[in-house]
Write a protein that holds these residues in place. Structure first.
Motif, PDB file in Angstrom:
ATOM      1  N   HIS A   5       0.837  -1.208   0.000  1.00 27.14           N
ATOM      2  CA  HIS A   5       0.000   0.000   0.000  1.00 27.14           C
ATOM      3  C   HIS A   5       0.866   1.251   0.000  1.00 27.14           C
ATOM      4  O   HIS A   5       0.558   2.242  -0.656  1.00 27.14           O
ATOM      5  N   CYS A   6       1.932   1.177   0.775  1.00 30.60           N
ATOM      6  CA  CYS A   6       2.849   2.316   0.899  1.00 30.60           C
ATOM      7  C   CYS A   6       3.502   2.620  -0.456  1.00 30.60           C
ATOM      8  O   CYS A   6       3.618   3.785  -0.858  1.00 30.60           O
ATOM      9  N   ILE A   7       3.923   1.590  -1.170  1.00 22.19           N
ATOM     10  CA  ILE A   7       4.566   1.777  -2.484  1.00 22.19           C
ATOM     11  C   ILE A   7       3.584   2.427  -3.463  1.00 22.19           C
ATOM     12  O   ILE A   7       3.925   3.366  -4.190  1.00 22.19           O
ATOM     13  N   ARG A   8       2.333   1.951  -3.438  1.00 20.88           N
ATOM     14  CA  ARG A   8       1.317   2.520  -4.340  1.00 20.88           C
ATOM     15  C   ARG A   8       1.064   3.992  -4.020  1.00 20.88           C
ATOM     16  O   ARG A   8       0.954   4.833  -4.914  1.00 20.88           O
ATOM     17  N   ARG A   9       0.968   4.288  -2.738  1.00 16.01           N
ATOM     18  CA  ARG A   9       0.678   5.664  -2.334  1.00 16.01           C
ATOM     19  C   ARG A   9       1.839   6.593  -2.677  1.00 16.01           C
ATOM     20  O   ARG A   9       1.641   7.729  -3.114  1.00 16.01           O
ATOM     21  N   LEU A  10       3.047   6.102  -2.485  1.00 14.48           N
ATOM     22  CA  LEU A  10       4.232   6.897  -2.808  1.00 14.48           C
ATOM     23  C   LEU A  10       4.326   7.144  -4.312  1.00 14.48           C
ATOM     24  O   LEU A  10       4.609   8.266  -4.749  1.00 14.48           O
ATOM     25  N   ASN A  11       4.049   6.113  -5.090  1.00 18.51           N
ATOM     26  CA  ASN A  11       4.048   6.273  -6.556  1.00 18.51           C
ATOM     27  C   ASN A  11       3.009   7.293  -7.000  1.00 18.51           C
ATOM     28  O   ASN A  11       3.275   8.125  -7.879  1.00 18.51           O
ATOM     29  N   ALA A  12       1.835   7.262  -6.383  1.00 20.87           N
ATOM     30  CA  ALA A  12       0.774   8.216  -6.734  1.00 20.87           C
ATOM     31  C   ALA A  12       1.204   9.640  -6.374  1.00 20.87           C
ATOM     32  O   ALA A  12       0.967  10.588  -7.140  1.00 20.87           O
ATOM     33  N   ALA A  13       1.866   9.792  -5.222  1.00 22.13           N
ATOM     34  CA  ALA A  13       2.323  11.119  -4.794  1.00 22.13           C
ATOM     35  C   ALA A  13       3.417  11.648  -5.726  1.00 22.13           C
ATOM     36  O   ALA A  13       3.446  12.840  -6.053  1.00 22.13           O
ATOM     37  N   VAL A  14       4.306  10.755  -6.161  1.00 15.75           N
ATOM     38  CA  VAL A  14       5.372  11.166  -7.105  1.00 15.75           C
ATOM     39  C   VAL A  14       4.748  11.619  -8.420  1.00 15.75           C
ATOM     40  O   VAL A  14       5.145  12.649  -9.000  1.00 15.75           O
ATOM     41  N   ARG A  15       3.711  10.897  -8.882  1.00 14.66           N
ATOM     42  CA  ARG A  15       3.013  11.295 -10.133  1.00 14.66           C
ATOM     43  C   ARG A  15       2.386  12.686  -9.966  1.00 14.66           C
ATOM     44  O   ARG A  15       2.488  13.533 -10.857  1.00 14.66           O
ATOM     45  N   GLU A  16       1.741  12.902  -8.810  1.00 14.63           N
ATOM     46  CA  GLU A  16       1.130  14.215  -8.541  1.00 14.63           C
ATOM     47  C   GLU A  16       2.186  15.326  -8.566  1.00 14.63           C
ATOM     48  O   GLU A  16       1.950  16.410  -9.108  1.00 14.63           O
ATOM     49  N   ALA A  17       3.353  15.040  -7.972  1.00 12.49           N
ATOM     50  CA  ALA A  17       4.418  16.049  -7.898  1.00 12.49           C
ATOM     51  C   ALA A  17       4.962  16.371  -9.289  1.00 12.49           C
ATOM     52  O   ALA A  17       5.260  17.530  -9.595  1.00 12.49           O
ATOM     53  N   TYR A  18       5.067  15.352 -10.142  1.00 16.49           N
ATOM     54  CA  TYR A  18       5.502  15.587 -11.540  1.00 16.49           C
ATOM     55  C   TYR A  18       4.478  16.475 -12.260  1.00 16.49           C
ATOM     56  O   TYR A  18       4.839  17.442 -12.936  1.00 16.49           O
ATOM     57  N   GLN A  19       3.197  16.113 -12.106  1.00 16.70           N
ATOM     58  CA  GLN A  19       2.141  16.870 -12.814  1.00 16.70           C
ATOM     59  C   GLN A  19       2.081  18.330 -12.360  1.00 16.70           C
ATOM     60  O   GLN A  19       1.772  19.224 -13.152  1.00 16.70           O
ATOM     61  N   ALA A  20       2.414  18.579 -11.097  1.00 15.30           N
ATOM     62  CA  ALA A  20       2.334  19.944 -10.567  1.00 15.30           C
ATOM     63  C   ALA A  20       3.622  20.745 -10.804  1.00 15.30           C
ATOM     64  O   ALA A  20       3.715  21.902 -10.408  1.00 15.30           O
ATOM     65  N   GLY A  21       4.627  20.089 -11.419  1.00 13.93           N
ATOM     66  CA  GLY A  21       5.863  20.812 -11.723  1.00 13.93           C
ATOM     67  C   GLY A  21       6.881  20.837 -10.597  1.00 13.93           C
ATOM     68  O   GLY A  21       7.862  21.586 -10.654  1.00 13.93           O
ATOM     69  N   TYR A  22       6.657  20.017  -9.547  1.00 21.25           N
ATOM     70  CA  TYR A  22       7.628  19.967  -8.450  1.00 21.25           C
ATOM     71  C   TYR A  22       8.762  18.982  -8.746  1.00 21.25           C
ATOM     72  O   TYR A  22       9.773  18.971  -8.055  1.00 21.25           O
TER      73      TYR A  22
END
Length: 430
Positions: A132-149
């Motif tokens: 679950h942790c790996i999935r959540r971290l991957n989702a957060a990394v995707r969000e950060a890419y999309q937001a330009g961070y």
């Protein structure tokens, strides 16, 4: 920002609705520190972290700013930041909840730390079982890419960074930083001989810094509020807040964020006291690889110096609490079986020593021990301590030597039982 000893810092977003989402993180001061950091120079950030006194939260307590300063100034080779999110120490459960509840605090810390060390690629090595942790971290990394961070030219600063989330395969040894690097490179996870240290030749033989999740997640708060604010919490040599993982015989096990130097007596108050009122017998301050404490250590300050002065280590602040119903030799045997199973087999003292320690303890717990077994255990421990490739060997002997130190009579009782039965057996044989 004033530091009230009970104001949560690392855990302040954990109870917010959908705390793991970028939108929630941004509403609660998220990604404000990274803007501040990118406006400064890498040297300023390294000096800030040095001034804050932040120490590694993965167990060793090495000053984070000093570790960062070991990275070379030039960029003739790639520089790597590797986050040790393996968390395999028995009793430790602080990094996975942090990544589950607030993954963006880790990601923001990674961006700031990477910028400080001139790294353009960061790897987060997560324990393979924590799906679950790996999935959540991957989702957060995707969000950060999309937001330009993350990605190219972060927030128009000209700084580029990519983050790769890598799932391990569930090996305790991969919590050791050089074994983790071997595993990341696709090889069997085994510790490397040092020197060279990772700062000189780490991942892919390039300069590398390996930091723990909690260490890096602390960085955005230091950037935003300053080194003096951070030093208001904790003790002089061990400043800042810390997540204590309390498990075992307490009414409310879980994560408790407190300033470093908090005592077990205070932690037990927060956790609702001993379960069912059965008195405390023994406990570990930082997981099973730290020497155990007893009820006489209730007021030992749980910071790096306090734990060491009392004869143990702060480790990962995995406070495992055992009441009077638990047999010390049995608990020690269980931990030793774990170390035997998890030894990578690279060095002889640990590979052979943990095997024999487990054999002897199993025989003793089975009621077939002799008094000489206690000396044998201590002798084998002496041959492992300080002679193994990495700290797994040292960790494996801690429960045994401390268990015999404080509860030798329990180990002797197993031998007494054996001696009491011998005459009857001899009589039966005649």
């Amino acid at each position: 920002m004033t530091a009230d000893p009970i104001t949560p810092v690392l855990t302040k977003r954990w109870l917010s609705p959908e705390s793991w989402r970028l939108s929630t993180y941004e509403q609660l001061e998220g990604y404000t520190a990274v803007r501040k950091a990118l406006a400064g120079t890498p040297e300023q950030l390294v000096n800030l972290v040095k001034a804050s006194g932040l120490r590694g939260r993965g167990g060793a307590g090495f000053p984070a700013g000093v570790k960062w300063s070991f990275m070379p100034q030039n960029e003739d080779k790639p520089h790597y930041l590797v986050i040790n999110a393996d968390e395999g120490e028995p009793g430790t459960c602080k990094d996975i909840p942090l990544m589950m509840a607030d993954p963006h605090s880790l990601i923001e810390g990674c961006i700031i730390a990477s910028y400080a060390m001139r790294s353009h690629h960061c790897f987060i090595y997560v324990r393979g079982e924590a799906l679950h942790c790996i999935r959540r971290l991957n989702a957060a990394v995707r969000e950060a890419y999309q937001a330009g961070y993350l990605g190219k030219d972060i927030l128009g600063s000209g700084f580029d960074l990519d983050i790769t989330v890598h799932a391990g395969a569930g090996a305790y040894i991969c919590g050791e930083e050089t074994a983790l690097l071997d595993s990341l490179e696709g090889r069997r996870g085994q510790p490397r001989l040092k020197p060279p240290f990772p700062a000189a030749a780490g991942l892919y033989a390039a300069p590398t810094t390996v930091n723990n999740v909690e260490t890096i997640a602390s960085v955005p708060y230091i950037v935003n509020a300053g080194a003096d604010w951070f030093r208001e919490m904790g003790s002089e040599k061990s400043p800042g807040p810390k997540i204590y993982s309390i498990s075992g015989h307490v009414e409310n096990p879980g994560q408790y964020e407190c300033p470093l130097g908090t005592t077990l007596r205070q932690l037990l108050d927060m956790a609702g006291g001993m379960k069912d009122g059965i008195p405390l017998k023994f406990w570990t301050p930082g997981g099973s690889s730290t020497p155990m404490f007893t009820a006489e250590h209730l007021d030992t300050p749980l910071d790096f110096e306090g734990a060491a002065e009392a004869g143990s280590m702060l480790g990962t602040t995995a406070v495992m609490v055992f009441n009077e119903t638990v047999s010390v030799p049995w608990a020690v045997m269980k931990w030793t079986q774990f170390y035997e199973h998890e030894s990578c087999g690279k060095c002889t003292p640990c590979r052979e020593g943990t095997y024999w320690l487990a054999q002897v303890l199993e025989r003793m717990v089975d009621g077939r021990g002799t008094e000489e077994d206690i000396d044998t255990l201590l002798d084998v421990c002496d041959n492992i301590l300080g002679r193994s490739f990495c700290a797994l060997g040292d960790g494996a002997v801690s429960p045994i030597t401390s268990g015999i130190k404080y509860f030798r009579d329990e180990f002797l009782a197993l031998c007494d039982k054996n001696r009491a039965e011998q005459p009857a057996l001899a009589g039966a044989a005649s």
